[in-house]
Enzyme design. Sequence first.
Site, PDB file in Angstrom:
ATOM      1  CG  ASN A 259       8.736  14.352  56.373  1.00 38.08           C
ATOM      2  OD1 ASN A 259       8.624  13.418  55.472  1.00 38.08           O
ATOM      3  ND2 ASN A 259       9.832  14.530  56.901  1.00 38.08           N
ATOM      4  CB  CYS A 260       9.416  20.140  55.649  1.00 43.28           C
ATOM      5  SG  CYS A 260       8.592  21.070  57.227  1.00 43.28           S
ATOM      6  CG  MET A 261      14.546  19.883  59.243  1.00 43.21           C
ATOM      7  SD  MET A 261      16.094  21.118  59.290  1.00 43.21           S
ATOM      8  CE  MET A 261      16.441  20.977  57.560  1.00 43.21           C
ATOM      9  CB  THR A 262      10.057  21.220  61.736  1.00 44.28           C
ATOM     10  OG1 THR A 262       9.477  22.091  60.832  1.00 44.28           O
ATOM     11  CG2 THR A 262      11.619  21.655  61.985  1.00 44.28           C
ATOM     12  NE  ARG A 263       6.314  24.305  59.853  1.00 43.24           N
ATOM     13  CZ  ARG A 263       5.746  25.697  59.685  1.00 43.24           C
ATOM     14  NH1 ARG A 263       4.556  25.727  58.944  1.00 43.24           N
ATOM     15  NH2 ARG A 263       6.362  26.652  60.126  1.00 43.24           N
TER      16      ARG A 263
END
Length: 530
Positions: free
Chosen positions: A471-475
């Site tokens: 994951n990244c910050m939002t996905r």
Amino acid sequence: MKTKVMDAMQNFSKALMGPVLFLPLAGMIQALSSVMSNTSIVTEGGILWTVGQFINGGVGAVIGNLGILFCVGIAMSLAKKRKADAAFVALVSYLIWLAANSKWLTVAGLVIEGSDASSLYGTGQTICLGYHVTDMGVFLGMILGVIVAVVHNRFIDTEFEGSFALYGNSKFVFLVLLPVVLALALVAAYVWPVAAAGINALTGIMSTAGAFGVFLYGFLNRVLIPTGLHHLVWSPFLYSAIGDSMIINGEQIVGAKPVFLALLNDPSVTVMPDSTRFLTYGLMKTFGVIGVALAFIATAKKNKKAATKAQVIPAMLTACLVGVTEPLEFSFLFAAPLLWGVYSVMDGLFQMVVYLLDVHVCATNGIIDFLVLNLPAGIGRTHWPMYVLVGLVEIVVMYFLFTFLIKRLNLKTPGREDDDEVLDLAANAAEVKKQISATGKAELKKQEDAHNAQVVIEGLGGADNIINVGNCMTRLRVEVKDPAQVKGKDWFKPTGSAGIVTKGSNIQIIYGPKVGRIRAAVDAALGREE
């Protein structure tokens, strides 16, 4: 071929976000500690100054050692299994490279005289973790991290019989990597100075491009969000010599944002450097989204206005406060792609205006980040009130522009969908309260996460179809074997997803700030908690 290249870029972009996610928090803490030790407002040698220096020195290690953080983070993220092993081997490989490169510079007579980073600045060499090495900056960590992950994924399952059993799996990965890392350390001594010259040339191009360069940077940062490749636009400027490089207090600081942070507690600096032009892409996140959200509410059908407010206002606040924009952006990106193009162009234009007005702020996220970083820097050094004024104008422009386009083109933005389905907010709230009163909040959340994880896994084609989860910050970023088995966005919507992007075998499900919780639940359901 094109698909493979895109998949590789997607994977690298995803891996890059592992270490990057920690940097904004470290930066904010460093900024606060810089204020505590700023001799223009506190007494040198006092308690506050001492505590500020202590915290700044500790947290500064994060920004000052980005190479090793990227190496470990990227290797761990790209590893498809036994991620802890990949991280450890990456750390060992990084140290071996430093020692080997330093030794080769010595035996080959390539060492440039200098005892610290300050005296070696601009020579192409530096001191890293005590080693005198070729100065590759964060690129060393990125390159090594990818190499370690590729070798790890290829050989981690290798096992031997009998007395050689000891040298299987991660130990064999290390044995394969050793000559590769040694060769890279030797080659870098000769090749990297040429590459560094190219990087400096790129920096020069961006500098001479002026206002257009800022517009292009801002536009690409926004328009590439659906692909997930926007990280590849801003991260080199923020954390490598492409953005900025400077000797501050005898230490070489690389990257536009680390340079800004390092200058916070230096009262002799009258104006923040020109590299802040790479740090204003939070403008649309903080201000423009307000106009966009208000336009959606104003143009919504009467019977859907309340539901539209419930949808877009929380998403808008998330963007304004912490800079997470995807929940709002994905509500119109696919429904009205023309608006997305306009939105991206306007983002670039307003960042260009900020640059032309000689604003020197650090504003990469939302209002919280902006206040913490720029109020301590002061008006004289940043001209931050002008940034706010431009932001207020942006709210008005985005509201009228979006309202006009939505009505004129009859775009299906939130609240204007063709169906007549209306969310009964009162009934929904009553049901939630009923559930909370019947069950403990923590237990309810645990059950919800477990259920959502199962839905996500099934929507991705089942556990056997999932290769890797990150994951990244939002996905939620997932690599799958067969993309054809992945269900559409409506399947994931009940789990809180704002949308889904499919690029070959790389799947991105948009969740916003709660993505970490979703990822943890999916990992637990897959039995891949490592």
